[in-house]
Design an enzyme around this catalytic site. Sequence first.
Site, PDB file in Angstrom:
ATOM      1  N   ASN A  13       0.820  -1.280   0.127  1.00  0.00           N
ATOM      2  CA  ASN A  13      -0.171  -0.183  -0.017  1.00  0.00           C
ATOM      3  C   ASN A  13       0.978   1.190  -0.028  1.00  0.00           C
ATOM      4  O   ASN A  13       1.473   1.660   0.952  1.00  0.00           O
ATOM      5  CB  ASN A  13      -0.906   0.099   1.283  1.00  0.00           C
ATOM      6  CG  ASN A  13      -1.735   1.351   1.618  1.00  0.00           C
ATOM      7  OD1 ASN A  13      -1.852   2.098   0.438  1.00  0.00           O
ATOM      8  ND2 ASN A  13      -2.327   1.591   2.354  1.00  0.00           N
ATOM      9  N   TRP A  14       0.747   1.851  -1.058  1.00  0.00           N
ATOM     10  CA  TRP A  14       1.987   3.059  -1.458  1.00  0.00           C
ATOM     11  C   TRP A  14       1.495   4.026  -0.618  1.00  0.00           C
ATOM     12  O   TRP A  14       2.204   5.063  -0.472  1.00  0.00           O
ATOM     13  CB  TRP A  14       2.127   3.098  -2.899  1.00  0.00           C
ATOM     14  CG  TRP A  14       2.979   2.064  -3.511  1.00  0.00           C
ATOM     15  CD1 TRP A  14       3.498   0.756  -3.139  1.00  0.00           C
ATOM     16  CD2 TRP A  14       3.421   2.319  -4.879  1.00  0.00           C
ATOM     17  NE1 TRP A  14       4.094   0.194  -4.057  1.00  0.00           N
ATOM     18  CE2 TRP A  14       4.414   1.119  -4.957  1.00  0.00           C
ATOM     19  CE3 TRP A  14       3.854   3.251  -5.736  1.00  0.00           C
ATOM     20  CZ2 TRP A  14       5.186   1.035  -6.363  1.00  0.00           C
ATOM     21  CZ3 TRP A  14       4.496   3.156  -6.969  1.00  0.00           C
ATOM     22  CH2 TRP A  14       5.187   1.891  -7.232  1.00  0.00           C
ATOM     23  N   LYS A  15       0.112   4.302  -0.333  1.00  0.00           N
ATOM     24  CA  LYS A  15      -0.280   5.485   0.226  1.00  0.00           C
ATOM     25  C   LYS A  15      -0.188   6.665  -0.632  1.00  0.00           C
ATOM     26  O   LYS A  15       0.021   6.433  -1.894  1.00  0.00           O
ATOM     27  CB  LYS A  15       0.073   5.642   1.634  1.00  0.00           C
ATOM     28  CG  LYS A  15      -0.021   4.482   2.522  1.00  0.00           C
ATOM     29  CD  LYS A  15      -0.022   4.775   3.909  1.00  0.00           C
ATOM     30  CE  LYS A  15       0.013   3.274   4.767  1.00  0.00           C
ATOM     31  NZ  LYS A  15      -0.034   3.152   6.192  1.00  0.00           N
ATOM     32  N   HIS A  98      -9.585   1.620   4.475  1.00  0.00           N
ATOM     33  CA  HIS A  98      -8.311   1.667   5.330  1.00  0.00           C
ATOM     34  C   HIS A  98      -8.660   2.441   6.592  1.00  0.00           C
ATOM     35  O   HIS A  98      -9.126   3.370   6.398  1.00  0.00           O
ATOM     36  CB  HIS A  98      -7.297   2.267   4.243  1.00  0.00           C
ATOM     37  CG  HIS A  98      -6.028   2.193   4.889  1.00  0.00           C
ATOM     38  ND1 HIS A  98      -5.543   3.159   5.789  1.00  0.00           N
ATOM     39  CD2 HIS A  98      -4.905   1.167   4.841  1.00  0.00           C
ATOM     40  CE1 HIS A  98      -4.199   2.838   6.464  1.00  0.00           C
ATOM     41  NE2 HIS A  98      -3.833   1.697   5.745  1.00  0.00           N
ATOM     42  N   GLU A 100      -6.842   4.968   7.531  1.00  0.00           N
ATOM     43  CA  GLU A 100      -6.733   6.361   7.321  1.00  0.00           C
ATOM     44  C   GLU A 100      -7.863   7.169   6.700  1.00  0.00           C
ATOM     45  O   GLU A 100      -8.230   8.276   6.765  1.00  0.00           O
ATOM     46  CB  GLU A 100      -5.355   6.431   6.391  1.00  0.00           C
ATOM     47  CG  GLU A 100      -3.928   6.393   7.377  1.00  0.00           C
ATOM     48  CD  GLU A 100      -3.164   5.506   6.562  1.00  0.00           C
ATOM     49  OE1 GLU A 100      -2.850   5.650   5.164  1.00  0.00           O
ATOM     50  OE2 GLU A 100      -1.881   5.050   7.402  1.00  0.00           O
ATOM     51  N   GLU A 170      -5.490  -4.740  10.320  1.00  0.00           N
ATOM     52  CA  GLU A 170      -4.809  -3.728  10.525  1.00  0.00           C
ATOM     53  C   GLU A 170      -5.139  -2.937  11.969  1.00  0.00           C
ATOM     54  O   GLU A 170      -6.048  -2.051  11.731  1.00  0.00           O
ATOM     55  CB  GLU A 170      -4.832  -2.824   9.510  1.00  0.00           C
ATOM     56  CG  GLU A 170      -4.349  -3.385   8.115  1.00  0.00           C
ATOM     57  CD  GLU A 170      -3.516  -2.418   7.051  1.00  0.00           C
ATOM     58  OE1 GLU A 170      -2.792  -2.737   6.413  1.00  0.00           O
ATOM     59  OE2 GLU A 170      -4.279  -1.302   6.803  1.00  0.00           O
ATOM     60  N   GLY A 176       2.168   2.513  10.564  1.00  0.00           N
ATOM     61  CA  GLY A 176       3.191   3.369  10.410  1.00  0.00           C
ATOM     62  C   GLY A 176       3.792   3.810  11.946  1.00  0.00           C
ATOM     63  O   GLY A 176       4.444   4.963  11.840  1.00  0.00           O
ATOM     64  N   SER A 216       2.869  -2.135  10.303  1.00  0.00           N
ATOM     65  CA  SER A 216       4.521  -2.161  10.521  1.00  0.00           C
ATOM     66  C   SER A 216       5.087  -3.464  10.148  1.00  0.00           C
ATOM     67  O   SER A 216       5.955  -3.706  10.955  1.00  0.00           O
ATOM     68  CB  SER A 216       4.856  -1.573  11.911  1.00  0.00           C
ATOM     69  OG  SER A 216       4.324  -0.365  12.115  1.00  0.00           O
ATOM     70  N   GLY A 237       2.523  -1.130   4.272  1.00  0.00           N
ATOM     71  CA  GLY A 237       2.731   0.321   3.908  1.00  0.00           C
ATOM     72  C   GLY A 237       4.241   0.924   3.749  1.00  0.00           C
ATOM     73  O   GLY A 237       4.846   0.342   2.568  1.00  0.00           O
ATOM     74  N   GLY A 238       4.824   1.282   4.567  1.00  0.00           N
ATOM     75  CA  GLY A 238       6.268   1.796   4.740  1.00  0.00           C
ATOM     76  C   GLY A 238       7.193   0.896   3.981  1.00  0.00           C
ATOM     77  O   GLY A 238       7.948   1.103   3.048  1.00  0.00           O
TER      78      GLY A 238
HETATM   79  P1  PGA Z   1       2.645   0.395   7.606  1.00  0.00           P
HETATM   80  O1  PGA Z   1       1.216   0.402   6.841  1.00  0.00           O
HETATM   81  O2  PGA Z   1       3.019  -0.976   7.014  1.00  0.00           O
HETATM   82  O3  PGA Z   1       3.427   1.664   7.229  1.00  0.00           O
HETATM   83  O4  PGA Z   1       2.370   0.272   9.068  1.00  0.00           O
HETATM   84  C1  PGA Z   1       0.348  -0.358   6.623  1.00  0.00           C
HETATM   85  C2  PGA Z   1      -1.066  -0.012   6.251  1.00  0.00           C
HETATM   86  O5  PGA Z   1      -1.192   1.003   6.446  1.00  0.00           O
HETATM   87  O6  PGA Z   1      -1.560  -0.585   5.233  1.00  0.00           O
END
Ligand code: PGA
Length: 256
Positions: A13-15, A98, A100, A170, A176, A216, A237-238
């Site tokens: 998930n590149w966001k 998600h 966010e 999640e 994050g 994470s 994500g990251g």
């Molecule tokens: P993260 O994000 O790996 O940076 O914690 C995961 C996500 O939000 O899908």
Amino acid sequence: MNKSVRKAVIAGNWKMNKTRPEAKELISSLVPLVKDAGCEVVICVPFTNLETAVALTEGTNIKVGAQNCHFEKSGAFTGEVSADMLMELGVEYVVLGHSERRQYFGETDETVNKRTRAALSAGLKPIVCVGELLWERECGITEEVIARQIKLDFFGISKDELLSCIIAYEPVWAIGTGKTATAEQAEEVCAFIRATLAKLYDSETAEAVTVQYGGSMNAANAAELLSKPDVDGGLIGGASLKANDFSVIVGAATNG
Ligand code: PGA
């Protein structure tokens, strides 16, 4: 109770990251690194990179996903993108609900449900995210929160449709933050999700649904998380922004 009946899926998930040249660079590095993956590999990129991602992954084993879609087919919804528009570009997956989106953009279980239905009727494969806040975990209501989200997000969705969906667990406190859930915590909730699906549908269907962990997950902790019987993959994500790290996670799913 056999993990091998399910598809292991590692999705990045590149966001809101990567300009087009940066996306090209990342995808070009990733293609050779994951070409022998034993799991499904997906990259969920910003809308502006979808066309590039579809073009650069053609003929490879990498699938492309978007990070949201609207529930109406078209109309006066400034800033939104419909499921049909994504399908037309050659997109296969879409992340929905998600945390966010829920936290910053007012997404509710009702809109997640509507978006999931719209995505399914367009032929997209939704990756539906659920997870509790830290406060909810501390209050001991994680299972209630997850059960409620699953019930509402999948309301009216048939058994066959469910089989086209992935569920990503999640925990919001792990996203994050560098605070990963322990493999035991991840397993506990992923298994609970499966048990909830078994009640709502049936156990055979629940056994066939891919349930990912996200929050994470990285090159160092992926193998342990993915070794758990109900953790069928990851939403990353990251660590999905670095080709090497992401490919190590893909490798861990292959062997998990
Ligand atoms: P993260 O994000 O790996 O940076 O914690 C995961 C996500 O939000 O899908």
